[in-house]
Each structure stands twice: as structure tokens, then as C-alpha cells.
Design a protein around this motif. Sequence first.
Motif, PDB file in Angstrom:
ATOM      1  N   SER A 170       0.681  -1.433   0.136  1.00  0.00           N
ATOM      2  CA  SER A 170      -0.364   0.175   0.026  1.00  0.00           C
ATOM      3  C   SER A 170       0.806   0.845   0.288  1.00  0.00           C
TER       4      SER A 170
ATOM      5  N   MET B  73      -6.769   0.949  -5.381  1.00  0.00           N
ATOM      6  CA  MET B  73      -6.667   1.406  -4.243  1.00  0.00           C
ATOM      7  C   MET B  73      -7.936   1.273  -2.760  1.00  0.00           C
TER       8      MET B  73
ATOM      9  N   ARG C 265      -8.076  -2.253  -1.570  1.00  0.00           N
ATOM     10  CA  ARG C 265      -7.232  -2.201  -0.696  1.00  0.00           C
ATOM     11  C   ARG C 265      -7.274  -1.664   0.668  1.00  0.00           C
TER      12      ARG C 265
ATOM     13  N   PHE D 119      -8.394   1.737   0.935  1.00  0.00           N
ATOM     14  CA  PHE D 119      -8.014   3.082   1.059  1.00  0.00           C
ATOM     15  C   PHE D 119      -9.813   4.158   0.737  1.00  0.00           C
TER      16      PHE D 119
ATOM     17  N   PRO E  84      -9.951   3.743   5.175  1.00  0.00           N
ATOM     18  CA  PRO E  84      -8.698   3.608   5.883  1.00  0.00           C
ATOM     19  C   PRO E  84      -8.681   3.635   7.315  1.00  0.00           C
TER      20      PRO E  84
ATOM     21  N   LYS F  30      -3.593   7.799   2.446  1.00  0.00           N
ATOM     22  CA  LYS F  30      -4.052   6.840   2.059  1.00  0.00           C
ATOM     23  C   LYS F  30      -5.577   7.508   1.710  1.00  0.00           C
TER      24      LYS F  30
END
Length: 544
Positions: free
Chosen positions: A2, A53, A56, A58, A61, A101
Amino acid sequence: MSEFLVTQSEKFLKEIQHKPVIAESIEDFDSFIEIYSYLKFNLLKLRKIRNKMEVRGFTAPYSSLKRYGKGNSANSGDIIPDDVYDQSRHAQYFHIKATNKKNILDQVKSAIASHKIAVGHLEEYAQITCKKCGQTYKRNTIETILKYDENQQYDDEYTETEYECVCDCGSSEFMFESNNTGLRRLELIKYLPLGGEYLLKRSQLTNYSLEAYRKMIKVMRQEKRGRVKSVTVIAKIKDEKTGKWTSKKVNIDYADESNYELELRKRYGNNVRIEMLQFHHKKPSLINDKYVQNALAIAYLQYSENIVNKEIDNIIPRSISNMDRINTYNQLTEEARKDASHLAREAEERIELEEELKYIKLKKVNLINKDHTLDRGLQEDLHKLAEIKKHFYIETPNILMLWDIFRYYLSTSENRRNSYAGPFPNLRPSLDSNQLKVFDNVFSKDVVKLLQENGENIDVINNMKEAIQYKNDIEVKQKNLHLKSQQAIYGAIALNKKSDISLSHAAELLYVDKDQVADEKAALEKIEKPSTNKAKKFLEMINR
């Protein structure tokens, strides 16, 4: 992984920020395709980065952050003070990472919105024709001539994409023409936050521009009246095998199914009893994306600010009784500021000294009295000066943006706006009575005159709202009667019919031929007011 994604994305956005796009310099196919391909491939890369993003986490976050001991007071006696300190440091570290992020995803989304706007303007501007087969490419079909290795494109989004321009017939020779419909504004592109730096650009706005920005955002956020998006149904359903009744909570899309009981019976059989219905409403904005709103507002602001900056010194003297007095005041105030900055050592001392020097200098020319009160005539002129600046700096970008949106609705069909928004991504394809209120206000004549003097094809239009509504009515008739004329022609007819604009001037404002508009208007009048019984019956059959 990340952290690498954040670092690489920041680097990519910085590269975009440091490469200005001057689209108004486009003269031929090569200069067009160079800028178009650069923006188009950037957009593809940015979308890929955004997808990575989102996968993952984002988008949320902070959800994974948990402070040591939170919600576990029963074990608080076992916590060692040093461990608490270390845990707090770790929590702070991870909180910073989470913020990074969130911020980088925000910038990427802003960059995507800006690229969509820029690409939309370019696609409205160009018409590409193959020299060999005569195939024409315009708007969203232009991208089909860009041939590139998709594996390269999707393996590494940070490297430059190699491409070639090829027609479906295999030819690589194209002819470029500019589309003169007026639904594009290439000068705006260089002001868009293409690198996602909309917060930085917004922080640099003057007080007048900031007020204009808020006004423009309010216009673009004009909401549609609330309508039902979906329905949550709580129902008792009988299990056919066991005979037991169980409660179920089901979401049903309102657009797909308004007969909830019938839909439930299709899914679960006949033994269904509805116990509660909960309706979920949505109120879509005029432009339903906050990043597009921000990008458009910033671009129109900076573009309009340049126009006002060039002309404001010529506008102000027309309303000021004594311009020499204003100039003297400004000159002495600036001298006091410079002298104070040279003589004072500290900030507080500089401010006090500046005020004292300003008083002494103004007293010498009788522009202030012993009570530190400015001359009444000077006060009135300073007040007028502030009002003039406020008026032009706030109204000019707002009027220009509304004018472009107004022309866009008059020049395009609802079907086209549904499938392709062009320079206004996420623009509502149709407006309800609440959203049409943004066109209630009549443009200021002095601002329109300023824009006209700077080459803008614009005018003061009464009843803009009624013109859009009438254009929509014509569009319905066009569908029923299978009429094939340009939408902009019907827009010019609506403009002429619902305002005091002449037919020829309406045609000029929408970049269409006035003779075609006159012919189409005559044909529409025959349709709206049929002269024979056969024509009346035919229209009744069509409208059923």
C-alpha cells in the motif's frame, strides 16, 4: 504494498501537475492527438490506480485502527504505562498512514474528474475523418482510432503508453476539422486540477473568488425533488416444509419493481405477509459528483478571473465620482506599507507603524480628519469600488458556467446526455422543476456585455427555464414523428419562442443555420396547429 502504491501515485500526480496542457494551441491532427492521447491514457491509468486503492481499503482506511485498551476497561489494571505510551505512538503512526491513503485517493478521484472534463471538451471540439475510406470519428468514438498494447497499459500504469492511430480500414492518415457547435471551451483545460490539486487551487482563491466558488457549487448541487430509490420490505414468509413463519428483510429496487407483494411472491411463493415498508429516497444533484463540481468551479473561476482582471480598470471609473482621489489613497496606503516594512523590526510594530504613517500621509492631502475618519466622498467611492469588484468577480464565472450548461441542454437530446455527457460529466440528463430553478435568475447586463466584448457568444435571456421546458416538449414530438433535424435547431426555436430573442440571433447563439431554423419552425407550427381534420386525426393517433 500500500505504501508503494501511495508513493507511486503521488509521483504520477506530481508529473501531471508539472506538465501544463495548453489545448487552445491545437491546430491540426497531430497537435490534437498528442494532447488527446496524453489525457486519455492518463485517465485510464488513474482509473486503474483508483480501483487498486479501493480494493486495498483506501475508501475506509480508519476502520482497521484500534487503540490499545479501548472498550476493554476490565483489563485496564493490567496495562503497563510504557506499553500504553508505545501503543499510542503506534496508533499515531498508523493514523498518519491511514490519512495519507484517504488523501491520495481523494486526489486521484479529483484528477479523474478533471481528465473526464478535459477529454469531453476535446471530443466536442474535433471531428476526425479517415482520408482513405471517409470514416468519421467524433465525440466518444475518437478513442477507437488509438491502438495500443493493452497488456502494457495494464501491466504498469506509471509508464508512458505507446500507441498508433489506425482507422478500421487500416489507414493511418487522417483529416482534422474543428466542430463549431460551441459546446466546448478549450481554454478551460489548463485551469483544471488535472493532478488532483483542487484543495491547493481552492486555498489560493481570493475572497471574491471564494464567494463565487461557493455560489457555483450551490448551483451544481441543486437537488432534484426526492424520489424513491429502493424499498426495504419486512415480511413474514411461511416455510412450505416446516410450516413455520419466519421474518425476512428484503431490498427491492423501486425502478425495477413497484408491486412489492408480487415481487415477494415471485421470490418466496404465495405465503407472504408484508409487515412493514421503508422507502429510501435519493436527491441527485444537477451535477452529481463533488469532484466534477470542484473542478468545473475552479476552472471557470480562473478563466473568468482573467477576463475581469483585463477589464476591471476600465470598468471602475464609469461608476466612481473621483478616480484621482482613489488613486491618491491607494498610492499613499502602499507607500505607508512599504515604509513600515523597512522601519519596523517586529510584526506588531510594523502594523502600528503602518497605521500611523498612513494617517500622516492621508492627513496631509485632507483625506482623513483628526478623528481618523476618512473623507465622506472617499468612503463612498471606496464602497462603490468594493461593490463593483465583488459584482464582476462573483457573477462572471457563475453566468458563464450557467450559460454553457443552458446551451448544452438546448443543443443535445436526453438520449445523448444519458449516454455521453461530454464536457459536463455526471450532468443530469433531465431536470425537474426544482433543478430548473437555477435558470430563474436573469443574467446581469453589464456582466454579459463584458463577456461579449471579450469574444463570448452570449446574451441576456429571459425565461431560460421555459426555453428548456419547451425544448423538451419539442423533443417528445420529434420522437413521435421521427423528425431528424439537429437538436440545436430545436433549441434555437425554443429560445426564440420563449424569450425576446429573434430567430436569427437564436440561431447565432447556438451555432446553427438560420434558414434551417426558420424552415423547421414553420414545420413545427403546422404540427402544433394542424389546419385540416385529417392532420388533426393523424396527430391524435401519433400522440396516443
